[in-house]
Design a protein around this motif. Structure first.
Motif, PDB file in Angstrom:
ATOM      1  N   ALA A 148       0.813  -1.208   0.000  1.00  0.00           N
ATOM      2  CA  ALA A 148       0.000   0.000   0.000  1.00  0.00           C
ATOM      3  C   ALA A 148       0.851   1.265   0.000  1.00  0.00           C
ATOM      4  CB  ALA A 148      -0.945  -0.004   1.195  1.00  0.00           C
ATOM      5  N   TRP A 149       1.996   1.235   0.719  1.00  0.00           N
ATOM      6  CA  TRP A 149       2.843   2.440   0.760  1.00  0.00           C
ATOM      7  C   TRP A 149       4.069   2.333  -0.148  1.00  0.00           C
ATOM      8  CZ3 TRP A 149       7.927   2.006   2.162  1.00  0.00           C
ATOM      9  CH2 TRP A 149       8.301   0.870   2.889  1.00  0.00           C
ATOM     10  N   LEU A 150       4.590   1.110  -0.348  1.00  0.00           N
ATOM     11  CA  LEU A 150       5.792   0.954  -1.157  1.00  0.00           C
ATOM     12  C   LEU A 150       5.503   1.133  -2.645  1.00  0.00           C
ATOM     13  CD1 LEU A 150       8.801   0.377  -1.117  1.00  0.00           C
ATOM     14  CD2 LEU A 150       8.281  -2.081  -1.197  1.00  0.00           C
ATOM     15  N   GLY A 151       4.332   0.674  -3.085  1.00  0.00           N
ATOM     16  CA  GLY A 151       3.963   0.821  -4.492  1.00  0.00           C
ATOM     17  C   GLY A 151       4.017   2.269  -4.969  1.00  0.00           C
ATOM     18  N   PRO A 152       3.361   3.208  -4.263  1.00  0.00           N
ATOM     19  CA  PRO A 152       3.439   4.612  -4.678  1.00  0.00           C
ATOM     20  C   PRO A 152       4.847   5.198  -4.633  1.00  0.00           C
ATOM     21  CG  PRO A 152       1.547   4.274  -3.254  1.00  0.00           C
ATOM     22  CD  PRO A 152       2.335   2.996  -3.223  1.00  0.00           C
ATOM     23  N   VAL A 153       5.659   4.794  -3.644  1.00  0.00           N
ATOM     24  CA  VAL A 153       7.044   5.279  -3.570  1.00  0.00           C
ATOM     25  C   VAL A 153       7.830   4.804  -4.787  1.00  0.00           C
ATOM     26  CG1 VAL A 153       9.208   5.120  -2.296  1.00  0.00           C
ATOM     27  CG2 VAL A 153       7.067   5.451  -1.057  1.00  0.00           C
ATOM     28  N   VAL A 154       7.675   3.525  -5.119  1.00  0.00           N
ATOM     29  CA  VAL A 154       8.358   2.957  -6.287  1.00  0.00           C
ATOM     30  C   VAL A 154       7.876   3.645  -7.561  1.00  0.00           C
ATOM     31  CG1 VAL A 154       8.548   0.882  -7.716  1.00  0.00           C
ATOM     32  CG2 VAL A 154       8.845   0.723  -5.243  1.00  0.00           C
ATOM     33  N   GLY A 155       6.573   3.880  -7.654  1.00  0.00           N
ATOM     34  CA  GLY A 155       6.022   4.523  -8.845  1.00  0.00           C
ATOM     35  C   GLY A 155       6.560   5.924  -9.055  1.00  0.00           C
ATOM     36  N   CYS A 156       6.571   6.725  -7.996  1.00  0.00           N
ATOM     37  CA  CYS A 156       7.072   8.097  -8.100  1.00  0.00           C
ATOM     38  C   CYS A 156       8.551   8.109  -8.472  1.00  0.00           C
ATOM     39  CB  CYS A 156       6.833   8.823  -6.784  1.00  0.00           C
ATOM     40  SG  CYS A 156       7.206  10.586  -6.853  1.00  0.00           S
ATOM     41  N   SER A 157       9.335   7.229  -7.845  1.00  0.00           N
ATOM     42  CA  SER A 157      10.768   7.155  -8.150  1.00  0.00           C
ATOM     43  C   SER A 157      11.001   6.729  -9.595  1.00  0.00           C
ATOM     44  CB  SER A 157      11.452   6.154  -7.208  1.00  0.00           C
ATOM     45  OG  SER A 157      11.258   6.511  -5.861  1.00  0.00           O
ATOM     46  N   THR A 158      10.220   5.757 -10.060  1.00  0.00           N
ATOM     47  CA  THR A 158      10.339   5.308 -11.447  1.00  0.00           C
ATOM     48  C   THR A 158      10.002   6.441 -12.408  1.00  0.00           C
ATOM     49  OG1 THR A 158       9.761   3.040 -10.832  1.00  0.00           O
ATOM     50  CG2 THR A 158       9.486   3.644 -13.145  1.00  0.00           C
ATOM     51  N   GLY A 159       8.996   7.237 -12.061  1.00  0.00           N
ATOM     52  CA  GLY A 159       8.618   8.360 -12.907  1.00  0.00           C
ATOM     53  C   GLY A 159       9.733   9.378 -13.052  1.00  0.00           C
ATOM     54  N   VAL A 160      10.393   9.701 -11.951  1.00  0.00           N
ATOM     55  CA  VAL A 160      11.491  10.673 -12.004  1.00  0.00           C
ATOM     56  C   VAL A 160      12.654  10.122 -12.835  1.00  0.00           C
ATOM     57  CG1 VAL A 160      13.194  11.923 -10.643  1.00  0.00           C
ATOM     58  CG2 VAL A 160      10.842  11.749  -9.813  1.00  0.00           C
ATOM     59  N   VAL A 161      12.978   8.821 -12.644  1.00  0.00           N
ATOM     60  CA  VAL A 161      14.040   8.197 -13.431  1.00  0.00           C
ATOM     61  C   VAL A 161      13.676   8.209 -14.912  1.00  0.00           C
ATOM     62  CG1 VAL A 161      15.244   6.025 -13.892  1.00  0.00           C
ATOM     63  CG2 VAL A 161      14.887   6.764 -11.539  1.00  0.00           C
ATOM     64  N   THR A 162      12.414   7.932 -15.216  1.00  0.00           N
ATOM     65  CA  THR A 162      11.934   7.966 -16.600  1.00  0.00           C
ATOM     66  C   THR A 162      12.114   9.352 -17.209  1.00  0.00           C
ATOM     67  OG1 THR A 162      10.298   6.229 -16.198  1.00  0.00           O
ATOM     68  CG2 THR A 162       9.903   7.675 -18.070  1.00  0.00           C
ATOM     69  N   ALA A 163      11.739  10.371 -16.446  1.00  0.00           N
ATOM     70  CA  ALA A 163      11.840  11.739 -16.943  1.00  0.00           C
ATOM     71  C   ALA A 163      13.296  12.139 -17.192  1.00  0.00           C
ATOM     72  CB  ALA A 163      11.204  12.711 -15.939  1.00  0.00           C
ATOM     73  N   ALA A 164      14.226  11.574 -16.409  1.00  0.00           N
ATOM     74  CA  ALA A 164      15.631  11.965 -16.526  1.00  0.00           C
ATOM     75  C   ALA A 164      16.399  11.172 -17.575  1.00  0.00           C
ATOM     76  CB  ALA A 164      16.332  11.805 -15.167  1.00  0.00           C
ATOM     77  N   THR A 165      15.969   9.911 -17.835  1.00  0.00           N
ATOM     78  CA  THR A 165      16.761   9.032 -18.703  1.00  0.00           C
ATOM     79  C   THR A 165      16.021   8.517 -19.925  1.00  0.00           C
ATOM     80  OG1 THR A 165      16.140   7.000 -17.526  1.00  0.00           O
ATOM     81  CG2 THR A 165      18.043   8.225 -16.668  1.00  0.00           C
ATOM     82  N   GLY A 166      14.683   8.556 -19.918  1.00  0.00           N
ATOM     83  CA  GLY A 166      13.905   7.959 -20.999  1.00  0.00           C
ATOM     84  C   GLY A 166      13.794   6.456 -20.869  1.00  0.00           C
ATOM     85  N   VAL A 167      14.318   5.885 -19.780  1.00  0.00           N
ATOM     86  CA  VAL A 167      14.286   4.442 -19.529  1.00  0.00           C
ATOM     87  C   VAL A 167      13.512   4.203 -18.242  1.00  0.00           C
ATOM     88  CG1 VAL A 167      15.708   2.412 -19.032  1.00  0.00           C
ATOM     89  CG2 VAL A 167      16.496   4.107 -20.692  1.00  0.00           C
ATOM     90  N   PHE A 168      12.573   3.247 -18.253  1.00  0.00           N
ATOM     91  CA  PHE A 168      11.690   3.097 -17.093  1.00  0.00           C
ATOM     92  C   PHE A 168      11.761   1.705 -16.449  1.00  0.00           C
ATOM     93  CE2 PHE A 168       9.270   2.035 -20.866  1.00  0.00           C
ATOM     94  CZ  PHE A 168       9.227   3.185 -21.631  1.00  0.00           C
ATOM     95  N   VAL A 169      12.986   1.278 -16.149  1.00  0.00           N
ATOM     96  CA  VAL A 169      13.152  -0.046 -15.543  1.00  0.00           C
ATOM     97  C   VAL A 169      13.323  -0.004 -14.022  1.00  0.00           C
ATOM     98  CG1 VAL A 169      14.069  -1.151 -17.602  1.00  0.00           C
ATOM     99  CG2 VAL A 169      15.628   0.007 -16.058  1.00  0.00           C
ATOM    100  N   LEU A 170      13.830   1.093 -13.494  1.00  0.00           N
ATOM    101  CA  LEU A 170      14.115   1.150 -12.055  1.00  0.00           C
ATOM    102  C   LEU A 170      13.366   2.284 -11.370  1.00  0.00           C
ATOM    103  CD1 LEU A 170      17.973   0.543 -11.971  1.00  0.00           C
ATOM    104  CD2 LEU A 170      16.202  -1.010 -11.198  1.00  0.00           C
ATOM    105  N   PRO A 171      12.909   2.023 -10.135  1.00  0.00           N
ATOM    106  CA  PRO A 171      12.962   0.738  -9.413  1.00  0.00           C
ATOM    107  C   PRO A 171      11.757  -0.172  -9.681  1.00  0.00           C
ATOM    108  CG  PRO A 171      12.188   2.451  -7.943  1.00  0.00           C
ATOM    109  CD  PRO A 171      12.479   3.137  -9.263  1.00  0.00           C
ATOM    110  N   ALA A 172      10.990   0.088 -10.740  1.00  0.00           N
ATOM    111  CA  ALA A 172       9.761  -0.670 -10.985  1.00  0.00           C
ATOM    112  C   ALA A 172      10.014  -2.151 -11.232  1.00  0.00           C
ATOM    113  CB  ALA A 172       9.010  -0.069 -12.180  1.00  0.00           C
TER     114      ALA A 172
END
Length: 247
Positions: free
Chosen positions: A129-153
């Protein structure tokens, strides 16, 4: 590089990236952005990947066992992927060096080594319930910075205990949401235009050909062999990203 050589280079890149995705369920943007970065800017490469990402991940989702329970389980992570990507909008265009790519590669190598050593990562049910949103937000920022969406998803999804086909479907769902979220940012920054959209549509054909070949392989290997391919693939992708980040 002349136009013919560039076209052949891009075609070969998408065939290779599609094949890897067909086998292990990920790797299309990781490989394509890394290789295309030799001849174009990261934002331009990410824009070229929009249509192939949407269609190949849609295909991956459609070929999975059952979408509803996976969607019901993952929606908090998917929502925060969008929020994180939009919060980091513009980071990809501002990326000058290879630091983000290097760190992404090192993280993939570490995760690949852990997996190959048969360490079983598991997320307790009460943590989702709490880890999923944290992982999602972190993955979004990594996606925005690199164009690659593997981590931490990817490590998170693998730690949820899905079987082979469920994991591939869950990955496809995560990646298609990330692609849509990133597309809005690229469009707003002017990197995704109608011309680029048409070029992206043309890149779909070699990506689908490679993915079909990769799925043919995946459907004929055991769960144990798939797990080995999955983590070895992550290790190889991480090594490649590190090399790209250092050159």
């Amino acid at each position: 590089m002349d136009n013919t050589a560039l076209l052949l280079f891009i075609t070969a890149t998408f065939v290779l990236a599609g094949f890897v995705k067909g086998v292990i369920g990920l790797g299309l943007p990781t490989i394509a952005v890394g290789i295309l970065g030799v001849v174009m800017a990261p934002a331009q490469a990410a824009a070229l990947l929009v249509i192939p990402n949407l269609v190949t991940n849609g295909w991956q989702i459609a070929n999975g066992p059952s979408l509803k329970p996976i969607l019901r389980r993952l929606w908090p992570m998917l929502l925060t992927i969008c929020l994180g990507t939009w919060a980091g909008a513009g980071l990809l265009q501002q990326t000058k060096g290879g630091a983000a790519t290097l760190w992404l590669g090192l993280a993939l190598i570490a995760y690949g080594l852990v997996g190959l050593k048969a360490a079983k990562l598991r997320v307790p049910a009460g943590w989702e319930a709490w880890l999923g949103p944290v992982v999602g937000c972190s993955t979004g920022v990594v996606t925005a910075a690199t164009g690659v969406f593997v981590l931490p998803a990817v490590p998170y999804l693998q730690a949820l205990g899905f079987d082979k086909d469920e994991l591939v479907q869950a990955l496809g769902l995560s990646f298609i949401v990330s692609t849509l979220a990133l597309s809005f940012g690229l469009f707003g920054a002017g990197a995704l235009t109608l011309t680029v959209g048409w070029q992206s549509a043309l890149a779909l054909l070699p990506a689908l050909a490679g993915m079909a070949a990769g799925q043919f392989v995946r459907n004929r290997i055991s769960p144990a062999a798939f797990k080995l391919c999955f983590f070895a693939g992550l290790l190889a992708l991480g090594g490649y990203l590190c090399w790209r980040g250092l050159t």
